[in-house]
Motif scaffolding. Structure first.
Motif, PDB file in Angstrom:
ATOM      1  N   ALA A   1      34.229  34.093  32.225  1.00  0.00           N
ATOM      2  CA  ALA A   1      35.225  33.422  33.056  1.00  0.00           C
ATOM      3  C   ALA A   1      34.674  33.280  34.468  1.00  0.00           C
ATOM      4  N   SER A   2      35.380  32.510  35.290  1.00  0.00           N
ATOM      5  CA  SER A   2      35.012  32.356  36.698  1.00  0.00           C
ATOM      6  C   SER A   2      35.788  33.315  37.588  1.00  0.00           C
ATOM      7  N   SER A   3      36.620  34.159  36.968  1.00  0.00           N
ATOM      8  CA  SER A   3      37.431  35.140  37.694  1.00  0.00           C
ATOM      9  C   SER A   3      37.503  36.417  36.876  1.00  0.00           C
ATOM     10  N   PRO A   4      37.586  37.580  37.527  1.00  0.00           N
ATOM     11  CA  PRO A   4      37.710  38.826  36.769  1.00  0.00           C
ATOM     12  C   PRO A   4      39.033  38.952  36.032  1.00  0.00           C
ATOM     13  N   LEU A   5      39.992  38.080  36.353  1.00  0.00           N
ATOM     14  CA  LEU A   5      41.283  38.086  35.655  1.00  0.00           C
ATOM     15  C   LEU A   5      41.332  37.053  34.530  1.00  0.00           C
TER      16      LEU A   5
ATOM     17  N   ILE B   1      43.894  53.538  26.534  1.00  0.00           N
ATOM     18  CA  ILE B   1      42.666  54.329  26.547  1.00  0.00           C
ATOM     19  C   ILE B   1      41.508  53.430  26.977  1.00  0.00           C
ATOM     20  N   ASP B   2      40.296  53.981  26.967  1.00  0.00           N
ATOM     21  CA  ASP B   2      39.060  53.238  27.262  1.00  0.00           C
ATOM     22  C   ASP B   2      39.100  52.551  28.629  1.00  0.00           C
ATOM     23  N   PRO B   3      39.385  53.272  29.711  1.00  0.00           N
ATOM     24  CA  PRO B   3      39.387  52.626  31.028  1.00  0.00           C
ATOM     25  C   PRO B   3      37.991  52.172  31.430  1.00  0.00           C
ATOM     26  N   ALA B   4      37.923  51.033  32.096  1.00  0.00           N
ATOM     27  CA  ALA B   4      36.667  50.517  32.661  1.00  0.00           C
ATOM     28  C   ALA B   4      36.990  49.925  34.019  1.00  0.00           C
ATOM     29  N   VAL B   5      36.327  50.401  35.057  1.00  0.00           N
ATOM     30  CA  VAL B   5      36.624  49.986  36.423  1.00  0.00           C
ATOM     31  C   VAL B   5      35.538  49.041  36.931  1.00  0.00           C
ATOM     32  N   PHE B   6      35.973  47.954  37.536  1.00  0.00           N
ATOM     33  CA  PHE B   6      35.058  46.958  38.106  1.00  0.00           C
ATOM     34  C   PHE B   6      35.494  46.671  39.537  1.00  0.00           C
ATOM     35  N   VAL B   7      34.546  46.757  40.471  1.00  0.00           N
ATOM     36  CA  VAL B   7      34.815  46.425  41.870  1.00  0.00           C
ATOM     37  C   VAL B   7      34.080  45.130  42.188  1.00  0.00           C
ATOM     38  N   ASP B   8      34.823  44.095  42.517  1.00  0.00           N
ATOM     39  CA  ASP B   8      34.240  42.787  42.780  1.00  0.00           C
ATOM     40  C   ASP B   8      33.589  42.752  44.162  1.00  0.00           C
ATOM     41  N   LYS B   9      32.864  41.665  44.426  1.00  0.00           N
ATOM     42  CA  LYS B   9      32.149  41.523  45.696  1.00  0.00           C
ATOM     43  C   LYS B   9      33.085  41.508  46.898  1.00  0.00           C
ATOM     44  N   ASP B  10      34.330  41.077  46.687  1.00  0.00           N
ATOM     45  CA  ASP B  10      35.283  41.052  47.791  1.00  0.00           C
ATOM     46  C   ASP B  10      35.965  42.400  48.018  1.00  0.00           C
ATOM     47  N   GLY B  11      35.580  43.405  47.224  1.00  0.00           N
ATOM     48  CA  GLY B  11      36.129  44.743  47.385  1.00  0.00           C
ATOM     49  C   GLY B  11      37.326  45.038  46.509  1.00  0.00           C
TER      50      GLY B  11
ATOM     51  N   MET C   1      33.790  45.114  32.018  1.00  0.00           N
ATOM     52  CA  MET C   1      33.593  43.946  32.869  1.00  0.00           C
ATOM     53  C   MET C   1      32.339  44.114  33.714  1.00  0.00           C
ATOM     54  N   HIS C   2      31.522  43.056  33.789  1.00  0.00           N
ATOM     55  CA  HIS C   2      30.457  43.023  34.779  1.00  0.00           C
ATOM     56  C   HIS C   2      30.260  41.575  35.221  1.00  0.00           C
ATOM     57  N   GLU C   3      29.614  41.411  36.364  1.00  0.00           N
ATOM     58  CA  GLU C   3      29.354  40.089  36.917  1.00  0.00           C
ATOM     59  C   GLU C   3      27.858  39.846  36.979  1.00  0.00           C
ATOM     60  N   HIS C   4      27.435  38.642  36.631  1.00  0.00           N
ATOM     61  CA  HIS C   4      26.012  38.298  36.673  1.00  0.00           C
ATOM     62  C   HIS C   4      25.878  36.836  37.104  1.00  0.00           C
ATOM     63  N   ASP C   5      25.192  36.619  38.226  1.00  0.00           N
ATOM     64  CA  ASP C   5      24.960  35.263  38.745  1.00  0.00           C
ATOM     65  C   ASP C   5      26.254  34.464  38.886  1.00  0.00           C
ATOM     66  N   GLY C   6      27.310  35.130  39.342  1.00  0.00           N
ATOM     67  CA  GLY C   6      28.553  34.438  39.624  1.00  0.00           C
ATOM     68  C   GLY C   6      29.483  34.267  38.441  1.00  0.00           C
ATOM     69  N   THR C   7      29.066  34.716  37.257  1.00  0.00           N
ATOM     70  CA  THR C   7      29.904  34.637  36.064  1.00  0.00           C
ATOM     71  C   THR C   7      30.413  36.021  35.715  1.00  0.00           C
TER      72      THR C   7
END
Length: 321
Positions: free
Chosen positions: A244-248, A160-170, A220-226
């Motif tokens: 982290a330095s990666s979304p994974l 449950i609780d899906p959250a979708v994040f699209v990174d800068k590389d698509g 998940m969200h990204e801010h200033d490269g983090t």
């Protein structure tokens, strides 16, 4: 220099349009509506030129459980005034849903000129619907679940609780799950899994405080490269975060975003737009409110010089309407 009145009159419509596109600071702790709602999924959709907030509809449940069967949508031009836009879709969109399946914490995304709605249905499946509009017209994008506990390896006991994040590389990712956080890549079509479902690793959770653990509500969200992974610690829950330095990941625990509230559940989402950041959450803020009758509110989110998130002090208030 004096400006002729006729020039000022000509400028007013243009200024109004420009101001409408700028998000102002919403009142801290005020419910966005006098209608009960929960589990916020907020978005700025440039194509639609507005803010869209999808939610679990606590106003239509029994008051004894989270048993609503429709989701709710609220829209705003400026993050301050919110309009109840009704039910964008119901569980019945998914013909494969078992009888009695409930509509829990939703998610949405925009890509490929389409709006995608990610829906936990019945506690054991996540469906995805698609529409040309953000406010309705959604149809099942697959005719079967995107994630299915019985079908998919490592889906977990309660996907449950899906959250979708699209990174800068698509690359798109979907996070979900209770008690054990999960992540899976999505294909560019946004309706297909791309590879295996993985466990999100969080290092550094303090063993001295067993309450500080992963419970639910991944985001998940990204801010200033983090990359910031926020989540609820359980029931009752604090909103915690790791970076982290990666979304994974792997992610390292950093601290508390929102402390315990008056209700057991705690579910957050973070929206960044035009250089400003906000955290959306829910609490018992309206008369008659409680664990099954919650209300979404908004608070500014601030970062320290070291990239840390400053703990948000939330306070009760009054509804906007």
């Amino acid at each position: 220099m004096r400006v002729p009145v006729r020039y000022l009159a000509a400028l007013i419509p243009a200024l109004s349009i420009a101001c409408a596109a700028q998000a102002t600071t919403p009142p801290v702790g005020r419910p966005i509506s006098s209608r009960f709602n929960a589990d916020p999924s907020p978005h700025w959709f440039p194509a639609a030129k507005g803010f869209y907030l999808y939610a679990t509809d606590d106003a239509s449940n029994s008051g004894k459980y989270w048993d609503s069967v429709t989701w709710r949508l609220y829209t705003s031009p400026d993050m301050t005034t919110w309009r109840d836009a009704g039910a964008p879709l119901a569980v019945t969109v998914f013909k494969w849903a078992r009888p009695g399946a409930k509509a829990w914490a939703p998610e949405a995304a925009y890509r490929n000129g389409k709006y995608y709605f990610y829906a936990p249905v019945g506690g054991d499946k996540i469906g995805v619907a698609v529409s040309d509009r953000p406010d309705g017209g959604f149809v099942d994008a697959r005719n079967d679940p995107l994630v299915d506990r019985e079908r998919d390896v490592n889906a977990g006991d309660e996907p449950i609780d899906p959250a979708v994040f699209v990174d800068k590389d698509g690359q798109a990712y979907m996070y979900f799950g209770t008690r054990v956080p999960k992540v899976v890549k999505l294909k560019p079509d946004m309706i297909s899994l791309d590879g295996p479902i993985r466990i999100v690793k969080i290092d550094g959770l303090p063993a001295s405080d067993p309450r500080k653990k992963y419970g639910e509500a991944p985001f998940m969200h990204e801010h200033d490269g983090t990359y910031y992974f926020t989540f609820s610690s359980g029931w009752p829950g604090q909103i915690l975060y790791a970076t982290a330095s990666s979304p994974l990941g792997p992610f390292t625990y950093r601290g508390v975003v929102i402390d315990y509230l008056k209700i057991s559940t705690n579910h957050q989402a973070i929206l960044e737009h035009d250089g400003k950041s906000w955290v959306f959450y829910h609490d018992a803020l309206l008369p008659g409110g409680g664990g099954y009758r919650r209300s979404i509110a908004i608070a500014p989110l601030e970062y320290g010089a070291d990239g840390s998130i400053k703990q948000v002090a939330v306070t009760p208030g009054q509804p906007n309407d």
